[in-house]
Enzyme design. Structure first.
Site, short mmCIF file in Angstrom:
data_model
loop_
_atom_site.label_atom_id
_atom_site.label_comp_id
_atom_site.label_asym_id
_atom_site.label_seq_id
_atom_site.Cartn_x
_atom_site.Cartn_y
_atom_site.Cartn_z
N ASP A 100 38.64 19.61 91.91
CA ASP A 100 37.52 19.73 92.74
C ASP A 100 37.71 20.50 94.04
OD1 ASP A 100 38.88 17.64 93.08
OD2 ASP A 100 36.96 16.29 93.81
N TYR B 96 39.29 20.83 74.93
CA TYR B 96 38.76 21.73 73.81
C TYR B 96 38.96 21.54 72.37
CZ TYR B 96 36.65 24.35 77.80
OH TYR B 96 35.98 24.62 78.97
N ASP C 140 39.49 27.32 82.48
CA ASP C 140 38.19 28.04 82.02
C ASP C 140 37.40 28.23 83.16
OD1 ASP C 140 36.31 29.33 80.67
OD2 ASP C 140 36.00 27.51 79.43
N LYS D 196 43.64 16.38 88.06
CA LYS D 196 42.78 15.36 88.73
C LYS D 196 43.38 14.05 88.38
CE LYS D 196 38.47 14.29 89.93
NZ LYS D 196 37.87 14.69 91.24
N ASP E 60 36.99 31.78 85.98
CA ASP E 60 35.75 32.69 86.11
C ASP E 60 35.44 32.85 87.56
OD1 ASP E 60 35.68 33.18 83.69
OD2 ASP E 60 33.62 32.46 83.16
#
Ligand code: NAD
Length: 364
Positions: free
Chosen positions: A227, A140, A251, A195, A255
């Site tokens: 994943d 980001y 992020d 990852k 959620d």
């Protein structure tokens, strides 16, 4: 004396912060916490009154604060503000100015609310996990970024970048939290999500996390690809204790974890700097659709105060008192509308009253 800055903000912010402040003021007396509390203008309300969502006086007060309690900012009324004066911009600026790089998002399901989850009750009953998301680096914020013409077509690009020091400081915080949450009944466990099979930045992430782990032999460290973590989180979430991960992965995973607990009105959060000072706020927004009606659930904000006591002020007994009082209140069947209160729903104030009486009952 320790200095708490209170930023009620916009929409339901002032209503929920009023209840959380009441709880904090009570505990300040009860546990002789020696806190001073002062309110400051922030968000759309500050833009309307002073032309800036983050006035210089508010920023100065926040810099001096040990901890900040924030309601929420934003709302359709402020859509007309120039982009850089939008309330949400003020919030991003405040986080950046204070160097709040560690975002803590617990996903905790009170037994009384097990039916509110998107999963079967037995899969989530007693869920109590903590996701630690790196907040000021990664994809980001990485440079270069942009959209440009290459070979006659538009190309969009971002950069996922972490320095060793950025990874190390968030990893240290994660190991500390895993250790702090452990007890005789619960081993300290940390799962680092990356990852590693595809990204170089994840290779470094994993290397540095393993280096840091040598200082925390009592914490069991595991690694998981993002994943797989997404899948495991919605299938068998109770396998996790503390999860640490980078900005974009955190992020998304936080959620998903929030959805497991059923209500957005229940979840607190913390954003900490390198010294453990921090900003505490509910994960939800300013809920303009219900603002001013006195029906917002104040529990996420009240539980944010518990996190403040635990993670910045080092007052675990007072933090436990809040969490136990919220548990007792829910077990008594007290509900706001968003957690299935139906016709018997209590108001924002009513929920605050119920938590206060649970606290007082426990103190007798
Ligand atoms: P929201 O979280 O404000 O509301 C989503 C839904 O959840 C609404 O139906 C709302 O009524 C309900 N809800 C939220 N909190 C509740 C509570 N405590 N009790 C009962 N119901 C609750 O998200 P949104 O509608 O997407 O955003 C509204 C505004 O808030 C926007 O301006 C957004 O930018 C801002 N926002 C601010 C923050 C923050 O201050 N940290 C975070 C998210 C969104």
């Amino acid at each position: 004396m320790r200095n708490i800055v209170v930023l009620p903000g916009d929409g339901i912010g002032p209503e929920i912060v009023a209840e959380a402040s009441r709880v904090l003021a009570y505990l300040n007396d009860r546990y002789a916490l020696e806190l001073t509390m002062a309110e400051h203008a922030f968000g759309g309300a500050a833009w309307e009154a002073q032309g800036d969502p983050l006035p210089a006086s508010t920023l100065a007060a926040c810099r001096e604060a040990d901890a900040i309690l924030l309601g929420a900012v934003g709302g359709p009324r402020f859509d007309e503000a120039p982009r850089e004066k939008r309330p949400e911009r003020g919030l991003l600026r405040l986080r950046a100015e204070l160097g709040l790089f560690a975002n803590l998002r617990p996903a905790l399901l009170y037994p009384a609310l097990a039916d509110a989850s998107s999963l079967k009750a037995e899969r989530v009953e007693g869920l109590d996990i903590m996701i630690l998301r790196e907040l000021t680096g990664g994809l980001y914020f990485g440079q270069p970024r942009g959209i440009e013409i290459r070979n006659g077509e538009r190309v969009g690009f971002n950069t996922m970048v972490y320095s060793e020091s950025e990874i190390r400081r968030v990893a240290v915080r994660a190991f500390e939290i895993a250790r702090q949450r452990s007890s005789d009944a619960r081993a300290a466990r940390l799962c680092s999500v990356d990852k590693h099979n595809v990204l170089e930045v994840s290779e470094l992430w994993r290397e540095v996390v393993i280096e840091v782990s040598r200082d925390y032999p009592e914490v069991e460290l595991t690694h998981m690809y993002v994943d797989n973590a997404a899948m495991q989180l919605v299938q068998t979430p109770k396998q996790f204790d503390v999860i640490v991960t980078g900005n974009i992965f955190g992020d998304i995973l936080s959620d998903a974890a929030a959805a497991l607990t059923g209500s957005i009105g229940m979840l607190p959060s913390a954003s900490l700097d390198a010294d453990g000072r921090g900003m505490y706020e509910p994960i939800h927004g300013s809920a303009p659709d219900i603002a001013g009606q006195g029906i917002a659930n104040p529990l996420a904000t009240i539980l944010s105060v518990a996190m403040m006591l635990r993670y910045t002020l080092d007052e675990a007994a007072a933090a436990d008192a809040i969490e136990n009082a919220v548990g007792a209140t829910l077990a008594d069947g007290v509900r706001c509308r968003d957690i299935g209160g139906g016709v018997d729903s209590v108001s924002t104030r009513g929920m605050g009253d119920a938590v206060m009486s649970s606290l007082q009952r426990a103190a007798r």
